[in-house]
Scaffold this active site. Structure first.
Site, PDB file in Angstrom:
ATOM      1  N   GLU A 109     -58.180  48.340  15.148  1.00  0.00           N
ATOM      2  CA  GLU A 109     -57.817  47.217  16.010  1.00  0.00           C
ATOM      3  C   GLU A 109     -56.441  47.417  16.644  1.00  0.00           C
ATOM      4  OE1 GLU A 109     -59.631  44.055  12.779  1.00  0.00           O
ATOM      5  OE2 GLU A 109     -57.530  44.042  13.279  1.00  0.00           O
ATOM      6  N   CYS A 122     -49.499  45.632  19.482  1.00  0.00           N
ATOM      7  CA  CYS A 122     -49.498  45.954  18.055  1.00  0.00           C
ATOM      8  C   CYS A 122     -50.593  46.999  17.800  1.00  0.00           C
ATOM      9  CB  CYS A 122     -49.777  44.654  17.304  1.00  0.00           C
ATOM     10  SG  CYS A 122     -50.021  44.870  15.561  1.00  0.00           S
ATOM     11  N   CYS A 129     -56.315  50.689   4.727  1.00  0.00           N
ATOM     12  CA  CYS A 129     -55.006  50.866   4.096  1.00  0.00           C
ATOM     13  C   CYS A 129     -55.191  50.924   2.588  1.00  0.00           C
ATOM     14  CB  CYS A 129     -54.079  49.708   4.470  1.00  0.00           C
ATOM     15  SG  CYS A 129     -52.414  49.889   3.779  1.00  0.00           S
ATOM     16  N   CYS A 133     -52.283  45.026  -0.541  1.00  0.00           N
ATOM     17  CA  CYS A 133     -51.531  43.754  -0.607  1.00  0.00           C
ATOM     18  C   CYS A 133     -52.538  42.595  -0.695  1.00  0.00           C
ATOM     19  CB  CYS A 133     -50.653  43.595   0.635  1.00  0.00           C
ATOM     20  SG  CYS A 133     -49.502  44.964   0.846  1.00  0.00           S
ATOM     21  N   CYS A 136     -53.890  40.647   2.521  1.00  0.00           N
ATOM     22  CA  CYS A 136     -54.185  41.382   3.763  1.00  0.00           C
ATOM     23  C   CYS A 136     -55.613  41.918   3.760  1.00  0.00           C
ATOM     24  CB  CYS A 136     -53.182  42.528   3.906  1.00  0.00           C
ATOM     25  SG  CYS A 136     -53.544  43.620   5.285  1.00  0.00           S
ATOM     26  N   GLY A 178     -53.032  49.668   8.579  1.00  0.00           N
ATOM     27  CA  GLY A 178     -52.524  50.876   7.946  1.00  0.00           C
ATOM     28  C   GLY A 178     -51.046  50.877   7.630  1.00  0.00           C
ATOM     29  N   GLU A 179     -50.648  51.876   6.851  1.00  0.00           N
ATOM     30  CA  GLU A 179     -49.248  52.050   6.467  1.00  0.00           C
ATOM     31  C   GLU A 179     -48.705  53.255   7.237  1.00  0.00           C
ATOM     32  OE1 GLU A 179     -46.607  50.663   4.795  1.00  0.00           O
ATOM     33  OE2 GLU A 179     -45.790  52.494   5.622  1.00  0.00           O
ATOM     34  N   SER A 210     -43.362  49.391  11.102  1.00  0.00           N
ATOM     35  CA  SER A 210     -43.320  48.449   9.973  1.00  0.00           C
ATOM     36  C   SER A 210     -43.894  49.116   8.730  1.00  0.00           C
ATOM     37  CB  SER A 210     -44.141  47.212  10.335  1.00  0.00           C
ATOM     38  OG  SER A 210     -44.216  46.340   9.227  1.00  0.00           O
ATOM     39  N   SER A 232     -41.848  45.092   5.154  1.00  0.00           N
ATOM     40  CA  SER A 232     -42.556  43.930   4.627  1.00  0.00           C
ATOM     41  C   SER A 232     -42.056  43.668   3.213  1.00  0.00           C
ATOM     42  CB  SER A 232     -44.065  44.201   4.600  1.00  0.00           C
ATOM     43  OG  SER A 232     -44.535  44.327   5.919  1.00  0.00           O
ATOM     44  N   LEU A 233     -41.315  42.586   3.027  1.00  0.00           N
ATOM     45  CA  LEU A 233     -40.748  42.282   1.700  1.00  0.00           C
ATOM     46  C   LEU A 233     -41.688  41.382   0.903  1.00  0.00           C
ATOM     47  CD1 LEU A 233     -36.922  41.565   1.782  1.00  0.00           C
ATOM     48  CD2 LEU A 233     -38.149  43.448   0.699  1.00  0.00           C
ATOM     49  N   ASN A 234     -41.927  40.217   1.437  1.00  0.00           N
ATOM     50  CA  ASN A 234     -42.931  39.278   0.901  1.00  0.00           C
ATOM     51  C   ASN A 234     -42.625  38.693  -0.473  1.00  0.00           C
ATOM     52  OD1 ASN A 234     -44.383  39.689   3.256  1.00  0.00           O
ATOM     53  ND2 ASN A 234     -45.522  41.382   2.392  1.00  0.00           N
ATOM     54  N   ASN A 308     -51.801  33.766   7.319  1.00  0.00           N
ATOM     55  CA  ASN A 308     -53.016  33.540   8.090  1.00  0.00           C
ATOM     56  C   ASN A 308     -54.150  33.595   7.073  1.00  0.00           C
ATOM     57  OD1 ASN A 308     -54.185  33.143  10.576  1.00  0.00           O
ATOM     58  ND2 ASN A 308     -53.508  35.103  11.408  1.00  0.00           N
ATOM     59  N   CYS A 351     -53.891  41.160  10.806  1.00  0.00           N
ATOM     60  CA  CYS A 351     -54.246  42.535  10.524  1.00  0.00           C
ATOM     61  C   CYS A 351     -55.598  42.716   9.823  1.00  0.00           C
ATOM     62  CB  CYS A 351     -53.104  42.999   9.655  1.00  0.00           C
ATOM     63  SG  CYS A 351     -53.242  44.495   8.836  1.00  0.00           S
TER      64      CYS A 351
HETATM   65  N1  SAH Z   1     -48.535  48.328   6.509  1.00  0.00           N
HETATM   66  C1  SAH Z   1     -47.380  47.966   7.220  1.00  0.00           C
HETATM   67  C2  SAH Z   1     -47.628  47.677   8.683  1.00  0.00           C
HETATM   68  C3  SAH Z   1     -48.858  46.915   9.040  1.00  0.00           C
HETATM   69  S1  SAH Z   1     -49.157  45.462   8.078  1.00  0.00           S
HETATM   70  C4  SAH Z   1     -46.686  46.797   6.550  1.00  0.00           C
HETATM   71  O1  SAH Z   1     -47.237  46.228   5.616  1.00  0.00           O
HETATM   72  O2  SAH Z   1     -45.571  46.504   6.958  1.00  0.00           O
HETATM   73  C5  SAH Z   1     -49.409  44.340   9.287  1.00  0.00           C
HETATM   74  C6  SAH Z   1     -48.610  43.081   9.286  1.00  0.00           C
HETATM   75  O3  SAH Z   1     -49.549  42.019   9.205  1.00  0.00           O
HETATM   76  C7  SAH Z   1     -47.617  42.902   8.153  1.00  0.00           C
HETATM   77  O4  SAH Z   1     -46.410  42.438   8.719  1.00  0.00           O
HETATM   78  C8  SAH Z   1     -48.233  41.833   7.330  1.00  0.00           C
HETATM   79  O5  SAH Z   1     -47.249  41.042   6.789  1.00  0.00           O
HETATM   80  C9  SAH Z   1     -49.095  41.055   8.313  1.00  0.00           C
HETATM   81  N2  SAH Z   1     -50.250  40.422   7.711  1.00  0.00           N
HETATM   82  C10 SAH Z   1     -51.294  41.016   7.098  1.00  0.00           C
HETATM   83  N3  SAH Z   1     -52.158  40.105   6.630  1.00  0.00           N
HETATM   84  C11 SAH Z   1     -51.649  38.896   6.962  1.00  0.00           C
HETATM   85  C12 SAH Z   1     -52.067  37.555   6.745  1.00  0.00           C
HETATM   86  N4  SAH Z   1     -53.188  37.280   6.092  1.00  0.00           N
HETATM   87  N5  SAH Z   1     -51.301  36.558   7.241  1.00  0.00           N
HETATM   88  C13 SAH Z   1     -50.162  36.827   7.907  1.00  0.00           C
HETATM   89  N6  SAH Z   1     -49.692  38.076   8.130  1.00  0.00           N
HETATM   90  C14 SAH Z   1     -50.429  39.095   7.654  1.00  0.00           C
HETATM   91 FE1  SF4 Z   2     -51.518  47.795   4.094  1.00  0.00          FE
HETATM   92 FE2  SF4 Z   2     -49.578  46.503   5.430  1.00  0.00          FE
HETATM   93 FE3  SF4 Z   2     -51.928  45.276   4.870  1.00  0.00          FE
HETATM   94 FE4  SF4 Z   2     -50.198  45.803   2.907  1.00  0.00          FE
HETATM   95  S1  SF4 Z   2     -49.845  44.416   4.655  1.00  0.00           S
HETATM   96  S2  SF4 Z   2     -52.429  46.167   2.841  1.00  0.00           S
HETATM   97  S3  SF4 Z   2     -49.351  47.734   3.565  1.00  0.00           S
HETATM   98  S4  SF4 Z   2     -51.639  47.044   6.187  1.00  0.00           S
END
Ligand code: SAH
Ligand code: SF4
Length: 360
Positions: A109, A122, A129, A133, A136, A178-179, A210, A232-234, A308, A351
């Site tokens: 995507e 984006c 991936c 997480c 995601c 992806g990462e 990212s 991405s800290l979270n 989301n 994502c």
């Molecule tokens: N893997 C890398 C880059 C892509 S992740 C990373 O984790 O930084 C894509 C982005 O989408 C990240 O910033 C993540 O925080 C966000 N994302 C993924 N799933 C999400 C969700 N359910 N709600 C909000 N943001 C989300």
């Molecule tokens: Fe992979 Fe980024 Fe999604 Fe985490 S947030 S599963 S690192 S794509």
């Protein structure tokens, strides 16, 4: 939501799997070699790259000032496009999501996001991936493979072919599937083409990679491309971060923050921290206070992203009031904190959500 459907004028790449090289990721020198080996003069490379990267033509046939015989030979030897647009979906807020099929049938995507006076695109760096997480959807589908440099660049070329000229796409973020720092070679090669003034000519200040915190990749990225880094800290503590992002067990928060504190930033630039807020899990006042302490001393801004919701998951977005309190605590600690409301909610723009629907 407007379903734009499969885009009729965009052709499917004719080969399914090919040993041919793709033109979009050839260096200028490689293209010159190809052209010279066909008995043509090297200046044709500039003309061809101009058609490809600046004029966004759809095929070799449209390269009007290139002799027909050369066009025919190039077509035989090189792939012009490697992505097949399966679907595009436009949200009520203008965000457009593209679902591309790769030549081996896998799906990725890209998301085009309108901002005030420009567009941000984006893009994905991997199919799926491996990081897992918990919030995601991309992670849920597991990891399939890295994208090649041309599959990364072709996302930009295809969307540019499709998108209106104005407002221009000026910003690229590697925040799709992806990462990126686990596909370092592919991402670095693609970034070089994105920022090459003779190729896609994006400003390196407007390209952001990212990461979930892959320390060796961060060290390597710091060695000279000068693109922006987002992390991405979270979560502000080891245990909670390991729960939300299992990669924290491999690259713990403490080492990550030490690495970032030494990250070579150009003057005036900052690291972006992304923090997806999940109700009752990481959105409490104590989390905001710990986060403020954690990032203190690092030139940074924090993007607060309300979750989301993902179908089938019981994780919820924060209450509005908690989101506001969280932001206020960061403000009071003099930390720039911006709430990034998810765009394109009605097209599942977070994502991995669209490819997930298609059974990636
Ligand atoms: N893997 C890398 C880059 C892509 S992740 C990373 O984790 O930084 C894509 C982005 O989408 C990240 O910033 C993540 O925080 C966000 N994302 C993924 N799933 C999400 C969700 N359910 N709600 C909000 N943001 C989300
Ligand atoms: Fe992979 Fe980024 Fe999604 Fe985490 S947030 S599963 S690192 S794509």
């Amino acid at each position: 939501m407007q379903n734009l459907g499969p885009c009729a004028q965009i052709q499917r790449p004719s080969e399914t799997v090919s040993s041919k090289r793709a033109i979009s990721a050839l260096t200028k020198e490689e293209l010159i070699d190809e052209i010279v080996s066909l008995g043509e003069r090297s200046f044709r490379a500039d003309q061809i790259r101009d058609w490809l990267y600046k004029k966004n033509v759809q095929s070799f046939e449209e390269m009007a000032n290139i002799p027909k015989a050369l066009r025919t030979e190039l077509k035989k030897r090189l792939l012009f496009r490697t992505l097949n647009l399966r679907r595009s979906l436009r949200s009520g807020d203008g965000t457009t999501k593209f679902l591309f099929e790769l030549m081996d049938g896998l799906l990725i995507e890209s998301v085009l996001i309108p901002e005030k006076d420009h567009m941000t695109l984006c893009i994905s760096s991997q199919v799926g991936c491996a990081m897992g997480c918990i919030f995601c959807l991309t992670g849920k589908g597991g990891f399939k493979r890295n994208l090649t440099p041309h599959e990364i660049v072709d996302q930009v070329l295809e969307v540019k072919r499709w998108a209106p000229k104005r407002p221009a796409i000026t910003n690229i973020v590697f925040m799709g599937m992806g990462e990126p720092l686990l596909n370092l070679e592919g991402v670095i090669k693609a970034v070089r083409i994105l920022i090459d003034p003779e190729a896609l000519s994006f400003s390196h200040r407007r390209v952001t990679v990212s990461t979930s915190g892959i320390i060796p990749g961060i060290l390597r990225l710091g060695q000279g491309l000068n693109v922006n880094l987002a992390v991405s800290l979270n979560a502000p503590s080891e245990d909670l971060r390991s729960h939300i992002m299992p990669i924290n067990k491999r690259y713990p928060l403490k080492e990550l923050m030490e690495t970032l504190a030494k990250y070579p930033l150009q003057k005036g630039r900052r690291i972006t921290f992304e923090y997806v807020l999940i109700r009752d899990l990481n959105d409490r006042e104590e989390h905001a206070q710990r986060l403020a302490k954690l990032v203190k001393g690092i030139p940074c801004k924090v993007n607060l992203i309300p979750l989301n919701e993902v179908p089938g998951s019981d994780l919820r977005p924060p209450e509005e009031e908690d989101l506001n309190t969280f932001q206020k605590i960061l403000f009071e600690a003099n930390i720039t904190a911006i709430v990034r409301k998810s765009k394109g909610k009605d097209i599942m723009a977070a994502c991995g959500q669209l490819a997930g629907l298609y059974g990636l």
